[in-house]
Motif scaffolding. Sequence first.
Motif, PDB file in Angstrom:
ATOM      1  N   LEU A  40       0.825  -1.204   0.000  1.00  0.00           N
ATOM      2  CA  LEU A  40       0.000   0.000   0.000  1.00  0.00           C
ATOM      3  C   LEU A  40       0.862   1.259   0.000  1.00  0.00           C
ATOM      4  O   LEU A  40       1.771   1.403   0.804  1.00  0.00           O
ATOM      5  CB  LEU A  40      -0.887  -0.008   1.248  1.00  0.00           C
ATOM      6  CG  LEU A  40      -2.129   0.842   1.239  1.00  0.00           C
ATOM      7  CD1 LEU A  40      -3.058   0.451   0.100  1.00  0.00           C
ATOM      8  CD2 LEU A  40      -2.859   0.684   2.567  1.00  0.00           C
ATOM      9  N   GLN A  68      -3.383   3.503  -1.912  1.00  0.00           N
ATOM     10  CA  GLN A  68      -3.649   2.698  -3.102  1.00  0.00           C
ATOM     11  C   GLN A  68      -2.485   1.767  -3.356  1.00  0.00           C
ATOM     12  O   GLN A  68      -1.366   2.001  -2.894  1.00  0.00           O
ATOM     13  CB  GLN A  68      -3.948   3.568  -4.311  1.00  0.00           C
ATOM     14  CG  GLN A  68      -2.797   4.379  -4.840  1.00  0.00           C
ATOM     15  CD  GLN A  68      -3.251   5.264  -5.998  1.00  0.00           C
ATOM     16  OE1 GLN A  68      -4.192   6.034  -5.858  1.00  0.00           O
ATOM     17  NE2 GLN A  68      -2.566   5.158  -7.108  1.00  0.00           N
ATOM     18  N   ASP A  69      -2.780   0.706  -4.115  1.00  0.00           N
ATOM     19  CA  ASP A  69      -1.721  -0.236  -4.468  1.00  0.00           C
ATOM     20  C   ASP A  69      -1.126   0.148  -5.821  1.00  0.00           C
ATOM     21  O   ASP A  69      -1.502   1.163  -6.418  1.00  0.00           O
ATOM     22  CB  ASP A  69      -2.237  -1.679  -4.439  1.00  0.00           C
ATOM     23  CG  ASP A  69      -3.310  -1.968  -5.480  1.00  0.00           C
ATOM     24  OD1 ASP A  69      -3.520  -1.148  -6.401  1.00  0.00           O
ATOM     25  OD2 ASP A  69      -3.950  -3.037  -5.370  1.00  0.00           O
ATOM     26  N   ARG A  73      -5.723   0.660  -7.281  1.00  0.00           N
ATOM     27  CA  ARG A  73      -6.896   0.367  -6.448  1.00  0.00           C
ATOM     28  C   ARG A  73      -6.815   1.151  -5.146  1.00  0.00           C
ATOM     29  O   ARG A  73      -5.783   1.159  -4.499  1.00  0.00           O
ATOM     30  CB  ARG A  73      -6.994  -1.131  -6.143  1.00  0.00           C
ATOM     31  CG  ARG A  73      -7.389  -1.943  -7.348  1.00  0.00           C
ATOM     32  CD  ARG A  73      -7.458  -3.436  -7.038  1.00  0.00           C
ATOM     33  NE  ARG A  73      -8.238  -3.771  -5.862  1.00  0.00           N
ATOM     34  CZ  ARG A  73      -9.554  -3.974  -5.833  1.00  0.00           C
ATOM     35  NH1 ARG A  73     -10.252  -3.868  -6.953  1.00  0.00           N
ATOM     36  NH2 ARG A  73     -10.180  -4.298  -4.728  1.00  0.00           N
ATOM     37  N   TYR A  75      -7.713   1.914  -1.261  1.00  0.00           N
ATOM     38  CA  TYR A  75      -7.986   1.134  -0.063  1.00  0.00           C
ATOM     39  C   TYR A  75      -8.291   2.033   1.129  1.00  0.00           C
ATOM     40  O   TYR A  75      -7.695   3.104   1.279  1.00  0.00           O
ATOM     41  CB  TYR A  75      -6.764   0.279   0.320  1.00  0.00           C
ATOM     42  CG  TYR A  75      -6.536  -0.886  -0.598  1.00  0.00           C
ATOM     43  CD1 TYR A  75      -7.012  -2.150  -0.278  1.00  0.00           C
ATOM     44  CD2 TYR A  75      -5.826  -0.734  -1.782  1.00  0.00           C
ATOM     45  CE1 TYR A  75      -6.794  -3.235  -1.115  1.00  0.00           C
ATOM     46  CE2 TYR A  75      -5.598  -1.810  -2.623  1.00  0.00           C
ATOM     47  CZ  TYR A  75      -6.083  -3.048  -2.279  1.00  0.00           C
ATOM     48  OH  TYR A  75      -5.860  -4.112  -3.113  1.00  0.00           O
ATOM     49  N   VAL A  77      -8.311   1.162   5.216  1.00  0.00           N
ATOM     50  CA  VAL A  77      -8.027   0.136   6.215  1.00  0.00           C
ATOM     51  C   VAL A  77      -8.271   0.751   7.589  1.00  0.00           C
ATOM     52  O   VAL A  77      -7.696   1.783   7.921  1.00  0.00           O
ATOM     53  CB  VAL A  77      -6.567  -0.379   6.108  1.00  0.00           C
ATOM     54  CG1 VAL A  77      -6.331  -1.508   7.090  1.00  0.00           C
ATOM     55  CG2 VAL A  77      -6.251  -0.828   4.685  1.00  0.00           C
ATOM     56  N   PHE A 105     -14.033   3.771  -2.195  1.00  0.00           N
ATOM     57  CA  PHE A 105     -12.838   2.923  -2.117  1.00  0.00           C
ATOM     58  C   PHE A 105     -13.123   1.622  -2.846  1.00  0.00           C
ATOM     59  O   PHE A 105     -14.254   1.122  -2.842  1.00  0.00           O
ATOM     60  CB  PHE A 105     -12.481   2.646  -0.651  1.00  0.00           C
ATOM     61  CG  PHE A 105     -12.043   3.868   0.079  1.00  0.00           C
ATOM     62  CD1 PHE A 105     -10.728   4.298   0.015  1.00  0.00           C
ATOM     63  CD2 PHE A 105     -12.948   4.616   0.817  1.00  0.00           C
ATOM     64  CE1 PHE A 105     -10.319   5.439   0.676  1.00  0.00           C
ATOM     65  CE2 PHE A 105     -12.550   5.769   1.489  1.00  0.00           C
ATOM     66  CZ  PHE A 105     -11.234   6.177   1.412  1.00  0.00           C
ATOM     67  N   GLN A 107     -11.613  -1.199  -2.048  1.00  0.00           N
ATOM     68  CA  GLN A 107     -11.545  -2.258  -1.039  1.00  0.00           C
ATOM     69  C   GLN A 107     -11.487  -1.607   0.334  1.00  0.00           C
ATOM     70  O   GLN A 107     -10.745  -0.643   0.534  1.00  0.00           O
ATOM     71  CB  GLN A 107     -10.283  -3.105  -1.253  1.00  0.00           C
ATOM     72  CG  GLN A 107     -10.186  -4.308  -0.357  1.00  0.00           C
ATOM     73  CD  GLN A 107     -11.021  -5.468  -0.853  1.00  0.00           C
ATOM     74  OE1 GLN A 107     -10.936  -5.826  -2.023  1.00  0.00           O
ATOM     75  NE2 GLN A 107     -11.821  -6.043   0.008  1.00  0.00           N
TER      76      GLN A 107
END
Length: 132
Positions: A40, A68-69, A73, A75, A77, A105, A107
Motif C-alpha cells: 500500500l 492505493q496499491d 486500487r 484502499y 483500512v 474505495f 476495497q
Amino acid sequence: MLQLDKMEHPFAYTLEVLTDDGPKEQTVDLVETFNYLLGLDVHRLESWENEHDKPKGKPRRYRVVKGQDRSGRRYLVVWRDMTDLNPKAEREFLEARLKQEKEPFDQMFVNGDSATPGFESLDGLFKRLMTE
C-alpha cells in the motif's frame, strides 16, 4: 507467527523475539506491517473517535489508513481495539464517515469482524501475506 486472537488489541500486539540475552517481548506495529505486506502506498493516516461507543468511558479510537496499491486500487483500512465493541454504534459511525468521502474505495478492510456493509476482515489476508 501471527496470532489472530491477539489482533483484537492491535495497538498492543507483541511478539516474543529471541535476543542475545534470551527471549524478549517486543511491540509490533501491525498497521505499518499490513500496509507493507499489502504493498500500500499510504496517502493519508487519520485518527477517528466514536463518541457513541465508549468503552471504559472514553470514545473508541480508530486508526485509519487511506492509500492505493500499484495497480491504482484505492484502499481504506480501519484498525480499532475490539474490547466491548458495540456493533450497532460502530456501523452508524462508519457509515456516516464513509458518506463524507469524496470518492469510493475499491476495497475496505477492518481488523476483526464488522457489521458495517462493504468492510472485509483483514485478519485472514494478513496471515496469508505473512506466510507468503
